[in-house]
Design a protein around this motif. Structure first.
Motif, PDB file in Angstrom:
ATOM      1  N   ALA A 270      14.796  -1.936  -7.355  1.00 44.79           N
ATOM      2  CA  ALA A 270      13.807  -3.017  -7.413  1.00 44.79           C
ATOM      3  C   ALA A 270      12.967  -3.043  -6.137  1.00 44.79           C
ATOM      4  O   ALA A 270      11.746  -3.206  -6.193  1.00 44.79           O
ATOM      5  CB  ALA A 270      14.501  -4.358  -7.616  1.00 44.79           C
ATOM      6  N   ALA A 271      13.608  -2.849  -4.986  1.00 46.63           N
ATOM      7  CA  ALA A 271      12.874  -2.819  -3.715  1.00 46.63           C
ATOM      8  C   ALA A 271      11.904  -1.641  -3.688  1.00 46.63           C
ATOM      9  O   ALA A 271      10.766  -1.769  -3.229  1.00 46.63           O
ATOM     10  CB  ALA A 271      13.854  -2.743  -2.542  1.00 46.63           C
ATOM     11  N   LYS A 272      12.351  -0.496  -4.194  1.00 46.00           N
ATOM     12  CA  LYS A 272      11.480   0.680  -4.228  1.00 46.00           C
ATOM     13  C   LYS A 272      10.282   0.432  -5.144  1.00 46.00           C
ATOM     14  O   LYS A 272       9.152   0.780  -4.801  1.00 46.00           O
ATOM     15  CB  LYS A 272      12.279   1.892  -4.698  1.00 46.00           C
ATOM     16  N   GLN A 273      10.519  -0.188  -6.285  1.00 49.48           N
ATOM     17  CA  GLN A 273       9.430  -0.473  -7.214  1.00 49.48           C
ATOM     18  C   GLN A 273       8.435  -1.475  -6.618  1.00 49.48           C
ATOM     19  O   GLN A 273       7.229  -1.342  -6.818  1.00 49.48           O
ATOM     20  CB  GLN A 273       9.979  -0.993  -8.545  1.00 49.48           C
ATOM     21  N   ARG A 274       8.937  -2.457  -5.864  1.00 51.92           N
ATOM     22  CA  ARG A 274       8.038  -3.406  -5.180  1.00 51.92           C
ATOM     23  C   ARG A 274       7.180  -2.670  -4.158  1.00 51.92           C
ATOM     24  O   ARG A 274       5.977  -2.906  -4.051  1.00 51.92           O
ATOM     25  CB  ARG A 274       8.837  -4.516  -4.489  1.00 51.92           C
ATOM     26  N   TYR A 275       7.799  -1.789  -3.390  1.00 48.90           N
ATOM     27  CA  TYR A 275       7.080  -1.015  -2.385  1.00 48.90           C
ATOM     28  C   TYR A 275       5.973  -0.189  -3.041  1.00 48.90           C
ATOM     29  O   TYR A 275       4.821  -0.204  -2.600  1.00 48.90           O
ATOM     30  CB  TYR A 275       8.057  -0.098  -1.641  1.00 48.90           C
ATOM     31  N   VAL A 276       6.310   0.518  -4.110  1.00 49.40           N
ATOM     32  CA  VAL A 276       5.326   1.355  -4.800  1.00 49.40           C
ATOM     33  C   VAL A 276       4.201   0.489  -5.357  1.00 49.40           C
ATOM     34  O   VAL A 276       3.010   0.813  -5.213  1.00 49.40           O
ATOM     35  CB  VAL A 276       5.998   2.183  -5.912  1.00 49.40           C
ATOM     36  N   GLY A 277       4.549  -0.623  -5.977  1.00 51.25           N
ATOM     37  CA  GLY A 277       3.527  -1.517  -6.518  1.00 51.25           C
ATOM     38  C   GLY A 277       2.610  -2.065  -5.447  1.00 51.25           C
ATOM     39  O   GLY A 277       1.386  -2.113  -5.624  1.00 51.25           O
ATOM     40  N   ASP A 278       3.203  -2.463  -4.324  1.00 49.23           N
ATOM     41  CA  ASP A 278       2.402  -2.974  -3.206  1.00 49.23           C
ATOM     42  C   ASP A 278       1.450  -1.909  -2.683  1.00 49.23           C
ATOM     43  O   ASP A 278       0.277  -2.182  -2.402  1.00 49.23           O
ATOM     44  CB  ASP A 278       3.292  -3.457  -2.061  1.00 49.23           C
ATOM     45  N   ARG A 279       1.945  -0.684  -2.529  1.00 47.85           N
ATOM     46  CA  ARG A 279       1.091   0.374  -1.999  1.00 47.85           C
ATOM     47  C   ARG A 279      -0.004   0.744  -2.985  1.00 47.85           C
ATOM     48  O   ARG A 279      -1.123   1.042  -2.599  1.00 47.85           O
ATOM     49  CB  ARG A 279       1.912   1.613  -1.619  1.00 47.85           C
ATOM     50  N   MET A 280       0.298   0.724  -4.263  1.00 47.09           N
ATOM     51  CA  MET A 280      -0.740   0.999  -5.258  1.00 47.09           C
ATOM     52  C   MET A 280      -1.836  -0.068  -5.183  1.00 47.09           C
ATOM     53  O   MET A 280      -3.025   0.255  -5.244  1.00 47.09           O
ATOM     54  CB  MET A 280      -0.133   1.046  -6.664  1.00 47.09           C
ATOM     55  N   ASP A 281      -1.441  -1.319  -5.034  1.00 49.85           N
ATOM     56  CA  ASP A 281      -2.423  -2.395  -4.857  1.00 49.85           C
ATOM     57  C   ASP A 281      -3.261  -2.157  -3.618  1.00 49.85           C
ATOM     58  O   ASP A 281      -4.480  -2.348  -3.625  1.00 49.85           O
ATOM     59  CB  ASP A 281      -1.732  -3.755  -4.759  1.00 49.85           C
ATOM     60  N   ASP A 282      -2.605  -1.724  -2.532  1.00 49.58           N
ATOM     61  CA  ASP A 282      -3.322  -1.485  -1.280  1.00 49.58           C
ATOM     62  C   ASP A 282      -4.307  -0.328  -1.402  1.00 49.58           C
ATOM     63  O   ASP A 282      -5.395  -0.374  -0.836  1.00 49.58           O
ATOM     64  CB  ASP A 282      -2.338  -1.229  -0.141  1.00 49.58           C
ATOM     65  N   PHE A 283      -3.937   0.712  -2.143  1.00 52.14           N
ATOM     66  CA  PHE A 283      -4.871   1.815  -2.376  1.00 52.14           C
ATOM     67  C   PHE A 283      -6.095   1.319  -3.145  1.00 52.14           C
ATOM     68  O   PHE A 283      -7.211   1.742  -2.876  1.00 52.14           O
ATOM     69  CB  PHE A 283      -4.209   2.969  -3.142  1.00 52.14           C
ATOM     70  N   ARG A 284      -5.889   0.429  -4.103  1.00 53.80           N
ATOM     71  CA  ARG A 284      -7.024  -0.112  -4.862  1.00 53.80           C
ATOM     72  C   ARG A 284      -7.909  -0.979  -3.966  1.00 53.80           C
ATOM     73  O   ARG A 284      -9.125  -0.980  -4.101  1.00 53.80           O
ATOM     74  CB  ARG A 284      -6.520  -0.921  -6.053  1.00 53.80           C
ATOM     75  N   GLU A 285      -7.300  -1.717  -3.043  1.00 55.17           N
ATOM     76  CA  GLU A 285      -8.071  -2.574  -2.141  1.00 55.17           C
ATOM     77  C   GLU A 285      -8.784  -1.778  -1.049  1.00 55.17           C
ATOM     78  O   GLU A 285      -9.756  -2.260  -0.480  1.00 55.17           O
ATOM     79  CB  GLU A 285      -7.146  -3.603  -1.484  1.00 55.17           C
ATOM     80  N   HIS A 286      -8.276  -0.589  -0.735  1.00 58.61           N
ATOM     81  CA  HIS A 286      -8.848   0.254   0.321  1.00 58.61           C
ATOM     82  C   HIS A 286      -9.110   1.648  -0.259  1.00 58.61           C
ATOM     83  O   HIS A 286      -8.407   2.610   0.063  1.00 58.61           O
ATOM     84  CB  HIS A 286      -7.892   0.345   1.511  1.00 58.61           C
TER      85      HIS A 286
END
Length: 59
Positions: free
Chosen positions: A14-30
């Motif tokens: 679950a922690a790994k999936q949160r990390y991946v989701g957060d980074r994917m969001d960050d790639f979309r924002e940047h």
């Protein structure tokens, strides 16, 4: 013991999936970032430590 191990594995996933989701969001924002390393440095101020303190030559 097996149940505890299963809980730890599920929590880690679950922690790994949160990390991946957060980074994917960050790639979309940047969108100017193409690689994770520069994104981590710029957005999260991550700085990798040097390996100078590791003693590879010690037994």
């Amino acid at each position: 013991m097996s149940s505890r191990n299963t809980v730890h594995i599920i929590a880690a996933e679950a922690a790994k999936q949160r990390y991946v989701g957060d980074r994917m969001d960050d790639f979309r924002e940047h969108p100017s970032f193409e690689r994770l390393g520069p994104l981590e440095e710029a957005v999260f101020h991550y700085q990798q430590g040097t390996l100078d303190d590791l003693a590879f030559d010690e037994p």
